[in-house]
Design a protein around this motif. Structure first.
Motif, PDB file in Angstrom:
ATOM      1  N   ARG A  74      41.661  83.867  89.162  1.00 62.65           N
ATOM      2  CA  ARG A  74      41.315  84.970  88.274  1.00 62.65           C
ATOM      3  C   ARG A  74      42.479  85.964  88.159  1.00 62.65           C
ATOM      4  NH1 ARG A  74      37.317  88.422  92.315  1.00 62.65           N
ATOM      5  NH2 ARG A  74      38.723  88.416  94.110  1.00 62.65           N
ATOM      6  N   PRO A  75      42.600  86.650  87.026  1.00 60.74           N
ATOM      7  CA  PRO A  75      43.684  87.622  86.856  1.00 60.74           C
ATOM      8  C   PRO A  75      43.358  88.942  87.554  1.00 60.74           C
ATOM      9  CG  PRO A  75      42.352  87.517  84.874  1.00 60.74           C
ATOM     10  CD  PRO A  75      41.817  86.466  85.805  1.00 60.74           C
ATOM     11  N   HIS A  76      44.384  89.607  88.039  1.00 59.57           N
ATOM     12  CA  HIS A  76      44.257  90.930  88.639  1.00 59.57           C
ATOM     13  C   HIS A  76      45.219  91.874  87.930  1.00 59.57           C
ATOM     14  CE1 HIS A  76      41.870  89.481  92.065  1.00 59.57           C
ATOM     15  NE2 HIS A  76      42.686  88.449  92.090  1.00 59.57           N
ATOM     16  N   HIS A  77      44.800  93.116  87.763  1.00 58.36           N
ATOM     17  CA  HIS A  77      45.631  94.125  87.115  1.00 58.36           C
ATOM     18  C   HIS A  77      46.107  95.103  88.189  1.00 58.36           C
ATOM     19  CE1 HIS A  77      44.188  92.385  83.446  1.00 58.36           C
ATOM     20  NE2 HIS A  77      42.938  92.714  83.727  1.00 58.36           N
ATOM     21  N   ARG A  94      58.134  96.506  89.735  1.00 56.96           N
ATOM     22  CA  ARG A  94      58.479  96.267  88.331  1.00 56.96           C
ATOM     23  C   ARG A  94      59.841  95.601  88.186  1.00 56.96           C
ATOM     24  NH1 ARG A  94      58.194 101.899  85.498  1.00 56.96           N
ATOM     25  NH2 ARG A  94      59.049 102.545  87.505  1.00 56.96           N
ATOM     26  N   ASP A  95      60.615  95.575  89.255  1.00 57.98           N
ATOM     27  CA  ASP A  95      61.975  95.034  89.224  1.00 57.98           C
ATOM     28  C   ASP A  95      61.923  93.507  89.109  1.00 57.98           C
ATOM     29  OD1 ASP A  95      64.555  94.117  89.810  1.00 57.98           O
ATOM     30  OD2 ASP A  95      64.933  95.745  91.229  1.00 57.98           O
ATOM     31  N   PRO A  96      62.542  92.926  88.078  1.00 58.41           N
ATOM     32  CA  PRO A  96      62.542  91.459  87.944  1.00 58.41           C
ATOM     33  C   PRO A  96      63.074  90.747  89.176  1.00 58.41           C
ATOM     34  CG  PRO A  96      63.342  92.482  85.935  1.00 58.41           C
ATOM     35  CD  PRO A  96      63.227  93.583  86.938  1.00 58.41           C
ATOM     36  N   VAL A 143      56.500  88.311  86.147  1.00 59.02           N
ATOM     37  CA  VAL A 143      55.082  88.253  85.801  1.00 59.02           C
ATOM     38  C   VAL A 143      54.824  89.058  84.526  1.00 59.02           C
ATOM     39  CG1 VAL A 143      54.359  87.922  88.187  1.00 59.02           C
ATOM     40  CG2 VAL A 143      54.536  90.242  87.267  1.00 59.02           C
ATOM     41  N   PRO A 144      53.787  88.693  83.770  1.00 61.09           N
ATOM     42  CA  PRO A 144      53.453  89.466  82.566  1.00 61.09           C
ATOM     43  C   PRO A 144      53.118  90.909  82.930  1.00 61.09           C
ATOM     44  CG  PRO A 144      52.229  87.400  82.660  1.00 61.09           C
ATOM     45  CD  PRO A 144      52.872  87.563  83.987  1.00 61.09           C
ATOM     46  N   SER A 145      53.523  91.835  82.084  1.00 65.09           N
ATOM     47  CA  SER A 145      53.247  93.242  82.353  1.00 65.09           C
ATOM     48  C   SER A 145      53.113  93.994  81.045  1.00 65.09           C
ATOM     49  CB  SER A 145      54.351  93.865  83.204  1.00 65.09           C
ATOM     50  OG  SER A 145      55.582  93.889  82.505  1.00 65.09           O
ATOM     51  N   SER A 146      52.547  95.190  81.125  1.00 66.08           N
ATOM     52  CA  SER A 146      52.404  96.053  79.957  1.00 66.08           C
ATOM     53  C   SER A 146      52.526  97.499  80.412  1.00 66.08           C
ATOM     54  CB  SER A 146      51.055  95.818  79.268  1.00 66.08           C
ATOM     55  OG  SER A 146      49.995  95.939  80.186  1.00 66.08           O
TER      56      SER A 146
END
Length: 307
Positions: A5-8, A16-18, A29-32
């Protein structure tokens, strides 16, 4: 990718650092973009060599509460395995807890592991022990209020809404209407000994059976205000002196059951649990009547909570 399952997860720092993501997850990872209202950040010195190696930094950021402030960051969309890897990456100074983002979305975030350290506006709910009965100075809650407000008189507040004789179920019903004008960022639940008591008139009544519903309700209430729920366990009692107290019977066995029920629920729901048992354990001299602490007992509880 895993089928889990996805977690936010709201990130405001090195996650956030690649480079860090590739080290932890094997890929970006996908982010927004996202923001978290009512918070600011401060720096935290890191000593774990693995964390320093992954981030390239020995100073990270950690969240604090501040009314009117906003922290900008990103929501990372993670699998079960990736969330577990993020947990392993964060040092013991952090704890993963639920927050409400400015968008209204619920997400995980890594907060200060000591829940009262980043707090600004604290609301206390509970029973006569949290109220401060048997202590003219107002109990551990008044001591906490004095030290908390002294740290920052302009921003820090503490509201003690404890009611003698109440139970967790009653607190869960009364609290929603009390929070809005106080703008809390931290809800301190002193789950008192009344929740473990056996009514003498109806000895077969099991008050413990309603506790989980009360905890669920209070968790929902706190989350609705983006407040951090902190559950305080029951204090030790002197069963030899409690007797039959105001139509109730208190026993060590029932109090210990309450303690473990609260601890287990908090662990399962990623909610902070503070064990208040040990400060007064086997210290009957710190209890007035076997249940309520003396002023010295309240001082011991305060020092344990604030330490």
């Amino acid at each position: 990718m895993s089928d889990s399952r996805p977690h936010h997860l709201f990130s405001f720092g090195t996650l956030r650092d690649p480079k860090v993501q590739k080290t932890l997850f094997g890929h970006e990872v996908p982010s927004s973009p996202a923001s978290l209202a009512g918070h600011t950040t401060r720096t935290l010195k890191i000593t774990d060599p693995d964390v320093i190696a992954a981030s390239g930094l020995d100073v990270h950021l950690i969240l604090e509460r501040k009314l009117g402030s906003v922290v900008e960051g990103a929501v990372l969309h993670l699998t079960d395995e990736e969330l577990a890897a993020a947990d392993d990456y964060e040092v013991d100074d952090y704890a993963r807890r639920r927050v409400v983002l400015a968008s209204g979305e619920s997400a995980w975030a890594y907060l200060d592991a000591k829940p009262l350290r980043p707090a600004a506006r604290i609301v206390i709910v509970g029973d006569s022990i949290a109220y401060g009965r048997c202590d003219p100075e107002g109990g551990w809650a008044a001591r906490l209020a004095a030290s908390h407000i002294a740290e920052n008189e302009s921003a820090n507040r503490l509201f003690n809404l404890a009611i003698p004789g109440t139970t967790l179920v009653a607190v869960s019903e009364q609290t929603p209407a009390l929070l809005p004008p106080r703008l809390p960022d931290t809800l301190l639940l002193a789950a008192g000994i009344n929740d473990s008591a056996v009514p003498l008139a109806t000895p077969d009544t099991d008050g413990l059976s309603d506790i989980l519903h009360g905890l669920d309700a209070l968790s929902t209430t706190a989350h609705a205000h983006n407040a951090r729920l902190v559950v305080l366990g029951p204090i030790w009692l002197d069963e030899e002196r409690t007797g039959d107290y105001e139509g109730l019977r208190f026993t060590l066995d029932r109090a210990l059951t309450l303690r473990e029920t609260l601890r287990t629920w908090c662990t399962d729901h990623h909610v902070d649990f503070v064990d208040m048992w040990e400060p007064l354990r086997d210290r009957p001299d710190l209890l007035v009547d076997g249940i309520h602490p003396t002023p010295e007992g309240h001082q011991a509880l305060y020092e344990h909570l604030a330490g």
